[in-house]
Design a protein around this motif. Structure first.
Motif, PDB file in Angstrom:
ATOM      1  N   HIS B 178      -9.807   1.470  -8.984  1.00 25.55           N
ATOM      2  CA  HIS B 178      -8.590   1.232  -8.211  1.00 25.55           C
ATOM      3  C   HIS B 178      -7.714   0.229  -8.954  1.00 25.55           C
ATOM      4  O   HIS B 178      -8.207  -0.551  -9.786  1.00 25.55           O
ATOM      5  CB  HIS B 178      -8.925   0.711  -6.811  1.00 25.55           C
ATOM      6  N   SER B 179      -6.438   0.254  -8.671  1.00 19.41           N
ATOM      7  CA  SER B 179      -5.562  -0.810  -9.186  1.00 19.41           C
ATOM      8  C   SER B 179      -5.242  -1.765  -8.033  1.00 19.41           C
ATOM      9  O   SER B 179      -5.597  -1.501  -6.888  1.00 19.41           O
ATOM     10  CB  SER B 179      -4.279  -0.214  -9.740  1.00 19.41           C
ATOM     11  N   TRP B 180      -4.620  -2.873  -8.342  1.00 20.68           N
ATOM     12  CA  TRP B 180      -4.212  -3.834  -7.309  1.00 20.68           C
ATOM     13  C   TRP B 180      -2.713  -3.692  -7.087  1.00 20.68           C
ATOM     14  O   TRP B 180      -1.944  -3.805  -8.040  1.00 20.68           O
ATOM     15  CB  TRP B 180      -4.529  -5.267  -7.735  1.00 20.68           C
ATOM     16  N   VAL B 181      -2.309  -3.475  -5.871  1.00 19.98           N
ATOM     17  CA  VAL B 181      -0.895  -3.293  -5.554  1.00 19.98           C
ATOM     18  C   VAL B 181      -0.377  -4.567  -4.878  1.00 19.98           C
ATOM     19  O   VAL B 181      -0.848  -4.940  -3.805  1.00 19.98           O
ATOM     20  CB  VAL B 181      -0.699  -2.069  -4.648  1.00 19.98           C
ATOM     21  N   ALA B 182       0.565  -5.220  -5.546  1.00 23.37           N
ATOM     22  CA  ALA B 182       1.012  -6.538  -5.093  1.00 23.37           C
ATOM     23  C   ALA B 182       1.959  -6.444  -3.905  1.00 23.37           C
ATOM     24  O   ALA B 182       2.779  -5.520  -3.807  1.00 23.37           O
ATOM     25  CB  ALA B 182       1.702  -7.269  -6.246  1.00 23.37           C
ATOM     26  N   GLN B 183       1.842  -7.428  -3.001  1.00 23.68           N
ATOM     27  CA  GLN B 183       2.687  -7.510  -1.814  1.00 23.68           C
ATOM     28  C   GLN B 183       3.262  -8.917  -1.750  1.00 23.68           C
ATOM     29  O   GLN B 183       2.559  -9.889  -2.040  1.00 23.68           O
ATOM     30  CB  GLN B 183       1.855  -7.242  -0.542  1.00 23.68           C
ATOM     31  N   ALA B 184       4.498  -9.015  -1.287  1.00 28.39           N
ATOM     32  CA  ALA B 184       5.201 -10.297  -1.393  1.00 28.39           C
ATOM     33  C   ALA B 184       4.738 -11.335  -0.379  1.00 28.39           C
ATOM     34  O   ALA B 184       4.740 -12.538  -0.637  1.00 28.39           O
ATOM     35  CB  ALA B 184       6.705 -10.066  -1.229  1.00 28.39           C
ATOM     36  N   LEU B 214       2.283 -14.988   5.497  1.00 29.84           N
ATOM     37  CA  LEU B 214       1.311 -14.395   4.579  1.00 29.84           C
ATOM     38  C   LEU B 214       1.534 -14.890   3.165  1.00 29.84           C
ATOM     39  O   LEU B 214       2.657 -14.814   2.649  1.00 29.84           O
ATOM     40  CB  LEU B 214       1.439 -12.859   4.573  1.00 29.84           C
ATOM     41  N   ARG B 215       0.466 -15.373   2.557  1.00 28.33           N
ATOM     42  CA  ARG B 215       0.549 -15.670   1.115  1.00 28.33           C
ATOM     43  C   ARG B 215       0.718 -14.372   0.342  1.00 28.33           C
ATOM     44  O   ARG B 215       0.239 -13.322   0.771  1.00 28.33           O
ATOM     45  CB  ARG B 215      -0.764 -16.313   0.636  1.00 28.33           C
ATOM     46  N   PRO B 216       1.363 -14.415  -0.814  1.00 30.54           N
ATOM     47  CA  PRO B 216       1.430 -13.203  -1.627  1.00 30.54           C
ATOM     48  C   PRO B 216       0.023 -12.661  -1.877  1.00 30.54           C
ATOM     49  O   PRO B 216      -0.909 -13.430  -2.081  1.00 30.54           O
ATOM     50  CB  PRO B 216       2.070 -13.696  -2.938  1.00 30.54           C
ATOM     51  N   TYR B 217      -0.122 -11.355  -1.798  1.00 31.35           N
ATOM     52  CA  TYR B 217      -1.460 -10.756  -1.875  1.00 31.35           C
ATOM     53  C   TYR B 217      -1.402  -9.393  -2.531  1.00 31.35           C
ATOM     54  O   TYR B 217      -0.320  -8.837  -2.743  1.00 31.35           O
ATOM     55  CB  TYR B 217      -2.064 -10.666  -0.478  1.00 31.35           C
ATOM     56  N   CYS B 218      -2.579  -8.870  -2.827  1.00 33.00           N
ATOM     57  CA  CYS B 218      -2.698  -7.520  -3.383  1.00 33.00           C
ATOM     58  C   CYS B 218      -3.659  -6.710  -2.524  1.00 33.00           C
ATOM     59  O   CYS B 218      -4.655  -7.243  -2.039  1.00 33.00           O
ATOM     60  CB  CYS B 218      -3.300  -7.561  -4.793  1.00 33.00           C
ATOM     61  N   LEU B 419     -10.286  -3.082  -0.401  1.00 29.09           N
ATOM     62  CA  LEU B 419     -10.366  -4.480  -0.832  1.00 29.09           C
ATOM     63  C   LEU B 419      -8.989  -5.126  -0.881  1.00 29.09           C
ATOM     64  O   LEU B 419      -7.965  -4.450  -1.005  1.00 29.09           O
ATOM     65  CB  LEU B 419     -11.014  -4.559  -2.208  1.00 29.09           C
ATOM     66  N   ALA B 420      -8.997  -6.447  -0.801  1.00 26.92           N
ATOM     67  CA  ALA B 420      -7.772  -7.233  -0.948  1.00 26.92           C
ATOM     68  C   ALA B 420      -8.094  -8.486  -1.763  1.00 26.92           C
ATOM     69  O   ALA B 420      -9.254  -8.852  -1.937  1.00 26.92           O
ATOM     70  CB  ALA B 420      -7.228  -7.629   0.427  1.00 26.92           C
ATOM     71  N   ARG B 421      -7.068  -9.115  -2.246  1.00 30.75           N
ATOM     72  CA  ARG B 421      -7.225 -10.440  -2.876  1.00 30.75           C
ATOM     73  C   ARG B 421      -5.865 -11.114  -2.873  1.00 30.75           C
ATOM     74  O   ARG B 421      -4.835 -10.486  -2.600  1.00 30.75           O
ATOM     75  CB  ARG B 421      -7.773 -10.312  -4.304  1.00 30.75           C
ATOM     76  N   TYR B 422      -5.864 -12.408  -3.152  1.00 27.44           N
ATOM     77  CA  TYR B 422      -4.572 -13.070  -3.331  1.00 27.44           C
ATOM     78  C   TYR B 422      -4.102 -12.803  -4.750  1.00 27.44           C
ATOM     79  O   TYR B 422      -4.883 -12.465  -5.638  1.00 27.44           O
ATOM     80  CB  TYR B 422      -4.686 -14.567  -3.031  1.00 27.44           C
ATOM     81  N   GLU B 423      -2.853 -12.982  -4.914  1.00 30.80           N
ATOM     82  CA  GLU B 423      -2.239 -12.790  -6.238  1.00 30.80           C
ATOM     83  C   GLU B 423      -2.969 -13.580  -7.303  1.00 30.80           C
ATOM     84  O   GLU B 423      -3.278 -14.748  -7.117  1.00 30.80           O
ATOM     85  CB  GLU B 423      -0.775 -13.309  -6.202  1.00 30.80           C
TER      86      GLU B 423
END
Lengths: 423, 423, 423, 423
Positions: B178-184, B214-218, B419-423
């Protein structure tokens, strides 16, 4: 000026002797009692808090240190999977051996080694951090020692008295209704920085600082009283499902709850059991030993709600940390104080206040490395945050950011209720 | 133009017949099975969804309405304390009577009355609201009917086939990471307005709109696959406490979990049981039938975390609601789609995605009045929010704000992991 | 003259069709119900009794026999460890498949093969023995089918009627007190010879003949009635520990027993649930559905005791085997008959009579060889012997030496009480 | 010549001090342990046996007697419903108060009053009877004190030593096979007359004398040894259902039994835990701490059976009462003695021998009047008789007619196996 290290050295001596002081009035037999899996014997608390220093400080930082007894590492490890096999929690009450006397010798042995270690000049910062954590850990266990012992004594039909009260406080029924104290809300920082200095202790779960958006809200000026709780009971509160969460209603019926824990009705008069024996119920005192389920039901019945942990923390930050704490030796809640309607009373000490916030990781939370990472993080499921401290809490334990946590059905801690609402 | 009312009338007919369509391939005996207290027999779902319209629409809005059978109000009430006594939930599987045939007649009776009622001109708005709620309620039960029936069939040693697959999809093992898709992130509104128009349905628990920071996240571009889950298993994931919440670890050991629900190993090959029978495990498919405890442990092992419900909702808002849903009749998860690394796949349908968010009231939440207030609010304790829908979900059920919720140990729903993670 | 073999052939046809006849009035859904681990679905009884013939007769004695379905050997084995793995007993109610229709086809398949086999001339004696055992086995399951189905129906709130009674018997309250019928005792042979001829069937546990020494004793002329039981209840029988065995008292309190099973009090009138629906309690009928614990407590309250199995067997030997049995279709107990005070009434049929004898091996008992040795011997622990049969028993099942057995807390069988005392 | 009364006076002093002697090596903490509901703390045994004399002798026969503490009648009543409410059995281990010291004072108080009472001349016969019963009661509790304490210590991971062995006996493996000792059987009287003289004590359950018919039989010359038991284990005895009663097989699987209680395997060597610590297993010693289920399975595996209580009693009557008893302080079983093949060894003391006889009333049994009638009669359900005594038994407790009794799953008593067969 006292350095942080000097302060910790002095705190070490104070905390360790305070723990022993709590056991005044207890026999070796009393200190072996384990009333349920959630609770531990007082003797086990004495051993476990000592093991903590041996396993995490002395083993690591005192070259050539001789353990008092290797077997104690099996017996007094609580839940640290990474520190090896351990005695099963439900059977802590089966540990007649080591004797209380042996555990006291274990304490002395570790105290001597610790004091010798702490006087050396060149300890790494992590050693001081672990020391500080160990002291806060022991203060938490001081509180548990009191509540666990009280729970054990509650199985005695004849209400043993652990601490004699010289002057029994008069029963009163004069409390004025609480007022609502308005708070501005907004986008506010909560929690603490994960970068901690020695002497400025916080648990990992209180970090990092992050933003929470709060609608304007009000907190009740004081916790709910016994008298108010009796109104809830008289109104059928424990028999009407409309006030209860579904899981709470199942719990009420399964357990047969009709009143807070330790309340007893004799010939139409209410009493409650305390470390000072069975005392008449005082309508003005804060209600105590209620579960989250009960606190939540009460709030709904009262047309209000429980605060979030953030609402509580932000409002409490500006108040001094003072209140009825463990050290005062009055091991029951206090009463409303006369004074301004615009101030919050009894924030610290008195009774732990249930919040509606599940105990979760703050955004960006990083547990400590290694075994210490098991201290908080793995419990972040199914529990609710309590704030402020209680009459059972060591005063130095308390701060606005402190997050206590228990399951919603548990009520053997000194837990009470403060109401909240939106503007 | 079709009015909202005309739409609901047509939806009523569609939803009601879809429910019956789901039971193709099931016998009256199959539809009586109750495998555990959490699940209900298919026949009971048919009766309960019908009772909902009789009790909340026809009884209230159809003057002179004759109930099909008063006893059914005892038998088919689920958990509405305010609607009277009811048949105990753990014994729904004991209801051989009324027969399936009788329940089908009950459906017809209510459908006729409903269609007649809905053609009258002057129905109050609340009647339409209840109708709409009843339809969404029935769509929820369509999903439960599938998952409950599958659970019941899993007690049959010989893996009955409920729905024959004409073309069994080929097993593949080609999924790219999978890739990580960033969210603002930022301070964003979430949830919906409590003021709902007919035709723009949402549950009370999705309201009101409120702000979350929300902190920036992926987010991971796709859910975790079976192949990735096998790596977790091979790496000892189910045997190593370091990945698990304390309650989760206790659950793993108590239940003896070693793989997701419905997985079976035969001669070193993995299979999983589906409504289409026992199929070879496809490494590329999204993993399914994992509990929150497992999802959370996997995420920790993978160096990531689960998203919050808000992170999910904000990111998913901009995507079309499309995916593998119940109507397609492929009752197992899908595989990664080829395409851009910067887009999120499989948000809707496919598998429900566990979030780390406990199912709680949004700030300012007001439950509906009366019995309908029991629909959601009283379950806000101890459960976690799932987002997005699954191959078992009716497509019209799904929207970015939809909050599904289950306990962290439950895994008989079509639940997976993103899955998720912070930037 | 009819040979034993011809008799068995005819009995086979009769028993097999009687079983099916019992299910008149039941739907496929009814026949899937399993209300507790002790009970089985009617459909399972149909399959299991058929499996018995396939596994123990056809597989062994019919060359080239084609099983109906191998899977059924997993599904319908009950507790024969030596015949392989089997479906877990608590989940028999989950077997929606095979359908009732399939199980009926299984019966036909086996019946055809059996009839064909039994018409061949040269069957070994053991084959006939297994056939005979299989028929008595099926008759036992006829009784269980009735009591299990009644138990399942008792979970329906609205008291389904399985068999319509054309004429409901009048409620009476005229029974005279029982008399005591004296028996000589002495050193007497009990049990049967282990050498059995075809046509003279007995279970292994009824053998061998051995001597028992009996003090002179008396048996009550008839079983205890509902009216007498009501006196026990009115006298506080269920609330006074002095009448109860210690384990019985624990059971009364744990289960909340206040009356026999299936009794209901509505507006101060007593009813009891039967296959014919909820009927008014008849004071003159024999009390039924009481446990050993209750029977024993009643006897102590009444200043008497329960008989031993040997006292019962010796006294009953001289009476004809007649009474209210399954075939009569009145599935509730009878009333005292007018007649001599010196005779014993209702020995056979009516209600099973608890004895104070634990179910044990007779001296010199040898279980059958192989799987059939699991039929009785392994249950010789913790159960008590019942004698005589009940309204639920096939008449051909009954004989003085028959030893029925259940645990002291069980009361879903048609179990009643006859008092005894020493001279 | 010593009168029976003088003998009882002397016995009182001896029994009471022997009880205290048993606690040598135990701390107050050890004596508070309760490991399961079946067992009681040693301190509770001290209090309960003393309460027995106060409640049943002093209260009744000593005019003006001042109880030590009324509360003790709530705390130390065991199961006498007719003597009032009592502390719940599962929570005896919660009685840290009264302290051991207080219980010792209670003993002194009662001892002084008892000795003063017993020196008075004119006591009624029933007073002496109660005294005698109280002494035998206390001797029973001496045995329980040992086995309960051992069970409690078995929860300590590090095998505490209660009694140091000066000379550890050598491990041997020389036992010859047992021989079979023939017994004539016939119609024989068993039990004792219900008319008892002071000084010729028996429990009510050993009476009255009655006739039993016994087939000629043989008893094994000695109990089964550890070495023989290891053969059973090696042969898969714990894994093969053919040897087990159905309830026993369920118990083996539920509990995970693979060896007798207290056996431990370390590096392929067997040890067993005793009051003298963890000792190497001696193949020649009698096997101990096996349940009825295990004893019965072993006997079946060995092609034999367990004796009835009557077979044992009749055979043992002619042997002197001698063997390894509590007083010798070797608290583990003995080994085969050299000697004649025609004699029975180890009948008394050594290990309790399971019989196949359920614990039931003898024909004509009349329980004692009043509270003492609760001593035995109410336990006559579900338990099996054991004969002969063990290394844990006071010698004066033992006689051929003594009927010890436990449930078939229990194995914390010193229980072993002697085989029997018919001629």
């Amino acid at each position: 000026m006292v350095t942080a290290q000097e302060h910790l050295l002095s705190l070490y001596q104070q905390v360790r002797s305070t723990t022993i002081g709590l056991t005044d009035g207890l026999t070796a037999e009393d200190m072996l009692l384990q009333s349920m899996e959630d609770a531990s014997p007082a003797k086990w608390h004495l051993g476990h808090t000592t093991w903590f220093f041996e396993a995490l400080v002395l083993d690591a930082y005192q070259p050539g240190y001789q353990r008092f007894n290797d077997q104690f590492h099996y017996l007094f490890n609580s839940y640290y999977e990474s520190l090896g096999q351990r005695h099963p929690r439900p059977h802590r009450g089966m540990l007649s051996r080591p004797s209380l006397e042996q555990v006291m010798k274990f304490r002395l042995h570790v105290d001597e080694a610790m004091l010798s270690l702490l006087q050396s000049k060149e300890l790494p910062n992590e050693c001081w951090q672990r020391l500080e954590l160990g002291l806060h850990h022991e203060m938490q266990h001081q509180e548990l020692l009191i509540t666990d012992q009280l729970h054990a004594f509650s199985f005695h039909h004849f209400h043993p008295i652990w601490k004699t009260l010289l002057h029994q406080p008069p029963v009163t029924s004069e409390a004025a209704p609480h007022s609502w104290v308005a708070q501005a809300g907004g986008l506010v920082p909560v929690g603490l920085s994960a970068e901690r200095r020695i002497g400025d202790f916080a648990y990992d779960c209180e970090t990092p600082i992050h933003q929470q958006y709060l609608r304007p809200y009000c907190l009740a000026s004081r916790p709910v009283t016994n008298g108010e709780w009796l109104e809830f009971m008289t109104d059928g509160g424990y028999r009407d499902p409309q006030w209860w969460l579904s899981d709470g209603w199942a719990c009420v019926n399964r357990e047969g709850w009709q009143a807070p824990l330790y309340w007893q009705n004799k010939d139409d008069e209410w009493f409650r059991y305390t470390p000072h024996g069975l005392l008449p119920l005082d309508p003005d005192e804060s209600v105590c030993h209620v579960s989250y389920f009960e606190a939540d039901a009460y709030a709904r019945w009262a047309g209000a709600r429980l605060p979030t942990e953030f609402e509580w923390e932000v409002a409490a930050r500006n108040y001094p940390i003072e209140g009825r704490c463990m050290e005062q030796g009055l091991w029951f809640p206090g009463k409303p104080l006369p004074g301004s309607d615009t101030a919050l009373q009894h924030l610290y000490g008195n009774v732990w206040e249930w919040t509606q916030s599940p105990y979760l990781a703050f955004p960006g939370f990083e547990p400590l490395q290694g075994a210490l990472g098991e201290y908080n993080g793995k419990f972040m499921c199914g529990q609710f945050v309590l704030k402020g401290g209680a009459f059972t809490s060591p005063e130095q334990l308390l701060r606005a950011s402190y997050r206590n946590f228990f399951y919603p059905h548990q009520r053997w801690q000194a837990t009470g209720v403060r109401l909240a609402r939106y503007e």
